[in-house]
Design an enzyme around this catalytic site. Structure first.
Site, PDB file in Angstrom:
ATOM      1  N   GLY A 151      18.919 -18.870 -49.684  1.00  0.00           N
ATOM      2  CA  GLY A 151      18.056 -18.994 -48.519  1.00  0.00           C
ATOM      3  C   GLY A 151      17.080 -17.831 -48.458  1.00  0.00           C
ATOM      4  O   GLY A 151      16.758 -17.221 -49.476  1.00  0.00           O
ATOM      5  N   SER A 152      16.622 -17.517 -47.264  1.00  0.00           N
ATOM      6  CA  SER A 152      15.632 -16.463 -47.097  1.00  0.00           C
ATOM      7  C   SER A 152      16.282 -15.088 -47.201  1.00  0.00           C
ATOM      8  O   SER A 152      17.490 -14.925 -46.993  1.00  0.00           O
ATOM      9  CB  SER A 152      14.941 -16.596 -45.737  1.00  0.00           C
ATOM     10  N   GLU A 174      20.975 -15.731 -53.582  1.00  0.00           N
ATOM     11  CA  GLU A 174      19.756 -16.190 -54.258  1.00  0.00           C
ATOM     12  C   GLU A 174      18.732 -16.383 -53.158  1.00  0.00           C
ATOM     13  O   GLU A 174      18.784 -17.346 -52.391  1.00  0.00           O
ATOM     14  CB  GLU A 174      20.026 -17.480 -55.024  1.00  0.00           C
ATOM     15  N   GLY A 176      14.524 -15.095 -51.523  1.00  0.00           N
ATOM     16  CA  GLY A 176      13.115 -15.444 -51.671  1.00  0.00           C
ATOM     17  C   GLY A 176      12.449 -14.816 -52.876  1.00  0.00           C
ATOM     18  O   GLY A 176      13.037 -14.035 -53.624  1.00  0.00           O
ATOM     19  N   GLU A 257       2.741 -25.012 -39.601  1.00  0.00           N
ATOM     20  CA  GLU A 257       1.920 -24.063 -38.846  1.00  0.00           C
ATOM     21  C   GLU A 257       1.964 -22.670 -39.457  1.00  0.00           C
ATOM     22  O   GLU A 257       0.960 -21.946 -39.451  1.00  0.00           O
ATOM     23  CB  GLU A 257       2.383 -24.011 -37.386  1.00  0.00           C
TER      24      GLU A 257
END
Length: 407
Positions: A151-152, A174, A176, A257
């Site tokens: 993820g982030s 794992e 960014g 956005e």
């Protein structure tokens, strides 16, 4: 995500005027209309199978949430609440439906990306009811001995913190990336443009290893920009259920956005908008394939993981310069090197602080190839023999021997 930096809007420099077709401006909202769009943007396919389960699966039973509240899931093609999923082949209906749901939820091609993911979902769904007692919150659970998270980077920090506060369980992460794609002066520009296009735009740019920073040698820089623009304009964007579509919508309105904010930030910080820069169509979460030139390392579009179809092109002069600049990021997941010179390939692959370097290829994965990152891109490795060490402990066993015989 870092706060958007606001500065005065800068116009295009004259040095790139030859690359900009008549009528195009670099300001927000004034972009060329030449993308190969699918009619599916305005008229998406409407599948016919109902979504039956709208509850939570807990201990093998579907139940309502404790508060009774629910949240809607939106079709990224239209922005409407999902009420149906796609119909599949009779002998494979469950997996096809799962793939269609994945395509609805995220926007990838159901026959490729989403279908492969559905195999993983079905595998672990099958295991879930057999190991349900081993779950509640994994990061903090005292009976969990090892944790792997994808993820982030921001969420990865939280996972690591919770694991350390419980039983100090080992964690592999794992996370960014902001991967450089380096095009050397001896490169075949046509092939480099196509590969850089794929490296960035696979899965609408929603890929941790996306080659979002294209470093191009000054000798081929202008030619690369011209051809990168042409390739972006040629890209087919539309309903992922329709044949011939290369790019679907972004995953949701929030990501949609966020990407548009980064595009505005790039323009406002002085990058040159070569093509794209806006939404595509009047509904859904489609974004034009976007190409920036004159990008500098201190711009947000060169530092942050955008997770969208935004290519940043940066010019470089020599090897030492590109190594220094490519490494000037908090991430270190992957990199691409495009060159015909073996010495150049060896020098760059050794100097780049990343977990994977692809030479004259990109996003090539195999069960035998370890994958993972440096720095804020994570710790540990997935796949390959190296991943086994994440799940093993070393134990020393010592016992006395009576009348040992020594050779």
């Amino acid at each position: 995500m870092a706060a958007m930096r606001i500065s005065s809007l800068l116009s295009c420099s004259l040095s790139y005027s030859s690359l900009l077709p008549k009528g195009r401006f670099c300001g927000v909202g004034r972009v060329v209309s030449g993308y190969s769009t699918s009619a599916g943007i305005e008229n998406p396919i409407n599948p016919s199978i109902k979504v039956h389960c709208t509850q939570l699966l807990i201990k093998g039973n579907f139940v309502d949430s404790a508060s009774g509240k629910t949240f809607p899931t939106y079709d990224p093609r239209t922005g409407d609440v999902i009420a149906h999923v796609a119909e599949g082949d009779a002998e494979d209906i469950d997996r096809a439906v799962c793939a269609a749901r994945e395509a609805f939820d995220e926007g990838p091609w159901p026959k490729m990306t989403a279908y492969e993911r559905s195999k993983v979902l079905f595998r672990f769904a099958d295991l879930l009811d057999k190991h349900i007692e081993e779950l509640a919150t994994l990061e903090s659970h005292m009976d969990v001995d090892k944790l792997a998270f994808t993820g982030s980077s921001e969420t990865g920090k939280i996972v690591l913190e919770l694991a350390s506060k419980s039983n100090l369980k080992p964690v592999t992460l794992e996370l960014g990336g902001k991967s450089p794609f380096i095009v050397c002066k001896d490169a075949d520009v046509d092939k480099a443009v196509e590969l850089a296009h794929f490296a960035l735009l696979f899965n609408q740019g929603q890929c941790c290893s996306a080659g979002s920073r294209a470093y191009v040698h000054e000798d081929v820089h202008d030619e690369f920009i011209e051809k990168a623009e042409a390739r972006a304009l040629k890209r087919s964007v539309g309903d992922p259920f329709k044949a011939g579509v290369e790019q679907g919508p972004q995953i949701d309105s929030e990501q949609f956005e966020k990407i548009l904010r980064y595009i505005r930030s790039g323009i406002e910080s002085g990058a040159i908008l070569i093509t794209g820069g806006d939404r595509l169509g009047s509904k859904g979460f489609y974004i034009q394939p976007t190409v920036f030139a004159n990008v500098k390392e201190d711009m947000l579009i060169a530092q942050d993981e955008i997770f969208g179809p935004v290519q940043s092109i940066l010019k470089f002069r020599d090897m030492d310069e590109v190594i220094r600049r490519a490494n000037s990021t908090r991430y270190g997941l992957a990199a691409g090197v495009f060159t015909n010179d073996l010495d150049t390939a060896n020098t760059l692959s050794g100097a780049l602080k990343v977990g994977t370097v692809w030479i004259n290829c990109y996003d090539v994965f195999d069960a035998a190839i370890p994958f993972g990152g440096y720095k804020m891109s994570g710790q540990g490795r997935e796949k390959g023999v190296h991943c086994l060490s994440n799940y093993l402990q070393v134990k020393a066993i010592v016992a006395p021997l009576k009348n040992p015989a020594w050779i």
